[in-house]
Scaffold this active site. Structure first.
Site, mmCIF file in Angstrom:
data_model
loop_
_atom_site.group_PDB
_atom_site.id
_atom_site.type_symbol
_atom_site.label_atom_id
_atom_site.label_comp_id
_atom_site.label_asym_id
_atom_site.label_seq_id
_atom_site.Cartn_x
_atom_site.Cartn_y
_atom_site.Cartn_z
ATOM 1 N N HIS A 1 0.877 -1.176 0.000
ATOM 2 C CA HIS A 1 0.000 0.000 0.000
ATOM 3 C C HIS A 1 0.918 1.231 0.000
ATOM 4 O O HIS A 1 2.022 1.169 0.544
ATOM 5 C CB HIS A 1 -0.811 -0.075 1.296
ATOM 6 N N ASP B 1 2.686 -4.773 8.001
ATOM 7 C CA ASP B 1 1.469 -3.970 7.892
ATOM 8 C C ASP B 1 0.286 -4.945 7.956
ATOM 9 O O ASP B 1 0.031 -5.690 7.013
ATOM 10 C CB ASP B 1 1.524 -3.204 6.560
ATOM 11 N N GLN C 1 -4.766 -5.125 6.535
ATOM 12 C CA GLN C 1 -5.704 -5.910 5.732
ATOM 13 C C GLN C 1 -5.825 -7.346 6.248
ATOM 14 O O GLN C 1 -6.740 -8.063 5.879
ATOM 15 C CB GLN C 1 -5.227 -5.899 4.274
ATOM 16 N N LYS D 1 -11.052 -1.133 9.830
ATOM 17 C CA LYS D 1 -11.205 -2.330 8.995
ATOM 18 C C LYS D 1 -11.646 -3.532 9.818
ATOM 19 O O LYS D 1 -11.853 -4.609 9.300
ATOM 20 C CB LYS D 1 -9.903 -2.612 8.252
ATOM 21 N N CYS E 1 -4.583 2.499 -3.851
ATOM 22 C CA CYS E 1 -3.394 2.967 -3.124
ATOM 23 C C CYS E 1 -2.226 2.024 -3.336
ATOM 24 O O CYS E 1 -1.393 1.834 -2.432
ATOM 25 C CB CYS E 1 -3.653 3.131 -1.632
#
Ligand SMILES: *Cc1c(COP(=O)(O)O)cnc(C)c1O
Length: 408
Positions: free
Chosen positions: A125, A202, A205, A228, A366
């Site tokens: 991202h 990260d 997600q 999220k 993104c």
């Protein structure tokens, strides 16, 4: 017929927004990779906060401030337990993944030299690319990229070749927001550690689909956004190993993050406060814990199993549409389907889908380098959550067929 013990209709009752219509059609919300919807259990926590105990934390002696502080700190512990961090002060409240990554990127400015190298994956991202590019500009360190295959899987052997004694940092997402690929982060971390490099994962997600255990992964840093995982926007966490968080300088100066201030010298507060300058999103931090409570009540194993059914069903039905191509066909993926139909621009498909009540994301998500890799301007992305139904997949498929016939 798909048989499932998962009571999705009962779950949907918890989400008021799923009852609304869009353009005269029932809403079919398939943009969960951008942000998830909020169950009434979390909305109630937000209403309760502002109705009953809104106050600034860690400062007041009065009852409201104590209550708000207790709930905020209880939420930190909830989050610590969920991700299995060893200590609650290893959980730093931030405004979200982007903020979390910037804390680490900024902190490494003083730790890197010109000959050092940073490795990122090809499927990041922008929020996990740009801060590192800025860090390289400040320090002269070099950025190296782990390439990927046409299926959207990282080429791990290429990663091993990039690693050396010069490698100081490695960054990779746990799950790609654009392709859905689940990356082998445990392996990535273990190999970076052989060279003494720190690894930031990260997890923005991954958090909606996978209950990550930061100690089992041995991640040095792990980032999450509340919005999220059924929580509100503008809040998230940075997990960091205590030793790293003590080593990194603070990111922002201000109230809350100090031990003592004089005009000659300021000493910083202990963790986690060193990284929590200013009045935080108190209600948001509490609501983030409530979102995790909600998802844990359903259970991450049940969520993953049900979402896999949705993914398999949707993939099969979409691929039956002539000319439809799916980007991101990794063996190990979450319920995200990025696709194009022939040469039709993704934006045009997205607009017709919206008219039919179906919310998808179109564009580069993104992650422009991924789109460059596939030589496309963008994709239509349908991303599923545990509250989506097989019937909604059918609505999506019919809507795509209609868009295709109108646009070709
Ligand atoms: C959403 C997302 C981000 C950015 O999260 P913010 O909440 O906007 O800071 C970063 N990385 C991935 C993989 C994401 O899905």
């Amino acid at each position: 017929m798909i048989v499932t013990a998962f009571d999705v209709l009962k779950i949907r009752e918890d989400f008021p927004i799923l009852k609304r219509e869009v353009n005269g059609k029932p809403l079919v919300y398939l943009d969960n990779a951008a942000t998830s919807q909020t169950p009434k259990q979390v909305i109630d926590v937000i209403v309760d906060y502002y109705s009953n105990y809104n106050a600034n934390i860690h400062r007041g002696v009065h009852a409201l401030s104590q209550e708000a502080t207790d709930k905020y700190e209880q939420s930190r512990i909830k989050i610590q337990k969920h991700f299995n961090a060893a200590k609650s002060h290893e959980i730093i409240f931030t405004s979200g993944t982007t903020h979390s990554i910037n804390i680490v990127a900024n902190g490494f400015s003083s730790l890197l030299k010109k000959e050092d190298e940073i490795i990122v994956s090809a499927m990041e991202h922008h929020s996990n690319i740009v801060p590192w590019q800025m860090l390289c500009e400040r320090t002269g360190a070099k950025l190296k990229v782990i390439p990927m295959s046409l299926d959207g899987e990282l080429l791990i052997d290429e990663y091993y070749k990039l690693l050396s004694d010069k490698t100081k940092l490695v960054f990779c997402n746990h799950v790609s927001n654009a392709l859905g690929t689940i990356n082998p982060v445990k392996e990535i971390i273990a190999n970076a550690h052989k060279f003494g490099a720190a690894v930031l994962i990260d997890g923005a997600q991954a958090a909606p689909h996978i209950k990550a255990d930061v100690q089992a992964l041995d991640a040095d840093f792990y980032t999450v956004s509340a919005h999220k995982i059924c929580g509100p926007t503008g809040v998230g966490i940075l997990y960091g190993k205590e030793a790293w968080l003590n080593k990194l300088p603070p990111y922002q100066g201000g109230g809350e993050m100090i031990a003592q201030v004089t005009f000659d010298k300021t000493t910083y507060a202990d963790l986690p406060h060193k990284f929590e300058a200013g009045t935080p999103n108190i209600c948001g931090g509490i609501a983030m814990g409530a979102g995790l409570d909600y998802m844990n009540t359903i259970g991450f194993d049940a969520i993953a199993a049900y979402e896999l059914e949705l993914l398999e069903y949707a993939t099969k039905k979409l691929l039956a549409i002539e000319g439809l191509k799916i980007y991101g066909t990794a063996k190990n993926k979450t319920a995200v389907i990025s696709f194009n139909v022939g040469a039709i621009h993704p934006y045009d498909i997205g607009s017709i889908l919206d008219k039919l009540g179906v919310a998808v994301r179109t564009g580069h998500h993104c992650a422009q380098p991924i789109m460059d890799f596939f030589k496309i301007p963008g994709t239509v992305r349908a991303s599923f959550s545990f509250y989506n139904t097989m019937e909604e997949v059918d609505v999506l498929v019919e809507a795509v067929k209609k868009a295709k016939s109108m646009l070709s």
